[in-house]
Design an enzyme around this catalytic site. Sequence first.
Site, PDB file in Angstrom:
ATOM      1  N   LYS A 132      -6.406  -6.709   3.049  1.00 52.32           N
ATOM      2  CA  LYS A 132      -6.409  -5.752   4.152  1.00 52.32           C
ATOM      3  C   LYS A 132      -7.650  -6.019   4.989  1.00 52.32           C
ATOM      4  O   LYS A 132      -8.778  -5.890   4.517  1.00 52.32           O
ATOM      5  CB  LYS A 132      -6.429  -4.316   3.647  1.00 52.32           C
ATOM      6  CG  LYS A 132      -6.335  -3.325   4.811  1.00 52.32           C
ATOM      7  CD  LYS A 132      -6.793  -1.937   4.439  1.00 52.32           C
ATOM      8  CE  LYS A 132      -6.939  -1.114   5.706  1.00 52.32           C
ATOM      9  NZ  LYS A 132      -7.699   0.122   5.484  1.00 52.32           N
ATOM     10  N   GLY A 143     -10.829   9.146   7.822  1.00 57.65           N
ATOM     11  CA  GLY A 143     -11.413  10.278   7.121  1.00 57.65           C
ATOM     12  C   GLY A 143     -11.410  11.586   7.884  1.00 57.65           C
ATOM     13  O   GLY A 143     -11.924  12.588   7.385  1.00 57.65           O
ATOM     14  N   ALA A 180      -5.228   5.677   8.167  1.00 59.62           N
ATOM     15  CA  ALA A 180      -6.313   6.539   8.651  1.00 59.62           C
ATOM     16  C   ALA A 180      -5.798   7.742   9.412  1.00 59.62           C
ATOM     17  O   ALA A 180      -4.893   7.634  10.235  1.00 59.62           O
ATOM     18  CB  ALA A 180      -7.300   5.773   9.528  1.00 59.62           C
ATOM     19  N   GLY A 181      -6.397   8.891   9.111  1.00 61.70           N
ATOM     20  CA  GLY A 181      -6.129  10.113   9.852  1.00 61.70           C
ATOM     21  C   GLY A 181      -5.284  11.143   9.141  1.00 61.70           C
ATOM     22  O   GLY A 181      -5.279  12.315   9.511  1.00 61.70           O
ATOM     23  N   ASN A 235      -6.759   7.520   1.535  1.00 63.69           N
ATOM     24  CA  ASN A 235      -7.744   7.656   0.475  1.00 63.69           C
ATOM     25  C   ASN A 235      -8.404   9.029   0.526  1.00 63.69           C
ATOM     26  O   ASN A 235      -8.260   9.851  -0.369  1.00 63.69           O
ATOM     27  CB  ASN A 235      -8.769   6.541   0.563  1.00 63.69           C
ATOM     28  CG  ASN A 235      -9.768   6.524  -0.591  1.00 63.69           C
ATOM     29  OD1 ASN A 235     -10.668   5.721  -0.637  1.00 63.69           O
ATOM     30  ND2 ASN A 235      -9.613   7.409  -1.573  1.00 63.69           N
ATOM     31  N   THR A 236      -9.129   9.295   1.628  1.00 63.27           N
ATOM     32  CA  THR A 236      -9.894  10.539   1.733  1.00 63.27           C
ATOM     33  C   THR A 236      -9.019  11.772   1.575  1.00 63.27           C
ATOM     34  O   THR A 236      -9.432  12.761   0.956  1.00 63.27           O
ATOM     35  CB  THR A 236     -10.626  10.594   3.079  1.00 63.27           C
ATOM     36  OG1 THR A 236     -11.453   9.438   3.220  1.00 63.27           O
ATOM     37  CG2 THR A 236     -11.498  11.845   3.181  1.00 63.27           C
TER      38      THR A 236
END
Length: 311
Positions: A153, A214, A240-241, A262-263
Site C-alpha cells: 500500500k 483519522g 481514510a475518513g 484503522n482509527t
Amino acid sequence: MREGHRNKPHESCNRAFPHPALRATFSQREKEKQAPRAASLGDNRHMDTIEMPSDPLIIAGIAYRSRLLTGTGKFTDLEQTRLATEAAGAQIVTVAIRRTNIGQDKDAPNLLDVLPPDRYTILPNTAGCYTADDAVRTARLGRELLDGHALVKLEVLGDQQTLHPDIPATLDAAKTLIAEGFQVMVYTSDDPIMARRFEQMGCVAVMPLAAPIGSGLGIRNPYNILTIVENAKVPILVDAGVGTASDAAIAMELGCDGVLMNTAIAGARDPIRMARAMRLGVEAGRHAFLAGRIPKKRSANASSPIEGLFF
C-alpha cells in the site's frame, strides 16, 4: 467492469438506474466484470461472514471473501489487535513498516506472531513517508521482511497537518515500484482524473480518501467517489475518513469494492465491538448495492396497491 467488482444485481437495478444510458453503461460494466479470471481464494478461517462466496473481492489475482481491510496501529496491545482483526473478519491487514515490528527488532514483540502471514495477507504500508524516495525505500524493506511479498500500500503524504496525499510524489513512487515488480495499492485524493491515471500506470487498486485520515468525518465526497467507481477497471477501496458503521455502508452502497480503516476501530470505546459493527456495515452496504435501491422521488408512492380494493 473491473475484476471481481460485483455480481449481477437484482433486476431492480432498472429502477435504481432509471435513465437508459445509465442502465446500458451499468450492464456493459457487468459484462466486463464477469470475464473469467483465475484467482486463488484467500485464507478465511476466521470468517463466518454472510457475504456470498460467489462475490469475492479480487486484488492482484487473489480472491477474498471479506471486503473490510483493517489497520494494525493504535491498539492497546497485540492481543487487542488480534481480537479486533478477528471480529472484523479481515483477511488483508495493513502494517506501517516504519512503526510496526514485523522482524526489524528481533527482541521486541512481533505483530506476525498474532497475525501470521499464513492466515492473513499482510499489506506493508508506507505510512509516514513524505517523499517518493522514502516511500520506495520503505516498500523495499517491507518486501525484504516478508520474503519477497510484492503487494504494497503506497502512500506519500503532503504534510503532517492534513495528511493528504502528495500526488506528484505518489506518482513518482508508484512508477518506480511498479517497474520493480510491486503490486501497488495506492492511497490518493478523490480526484477522478488522478484515480484514472494511477489505474492506467498499473496500480492494482486505487484507494481514494473519503475524508482526512483519522478524522471520522465519513463520506464527504460521495459524488467524486461515485465518479471514480463508475470509471474504474480496478478495485476501488475507500481509505481514510470512516468513523462508524454507517459510513462503511455508504461507501459500499456507492459501489466501492471495499473499505480500509484503522482509527475508526482502534479509537472506539470498544474496539472489538466496533470491528464487528464495521464488518456488518460493509456487508450490509454490499448487499444493498447488489440488490439495487429504489430511486429517490419527491412524491409519495403508496406501499399497498389501490387497485382491486374490497371496498
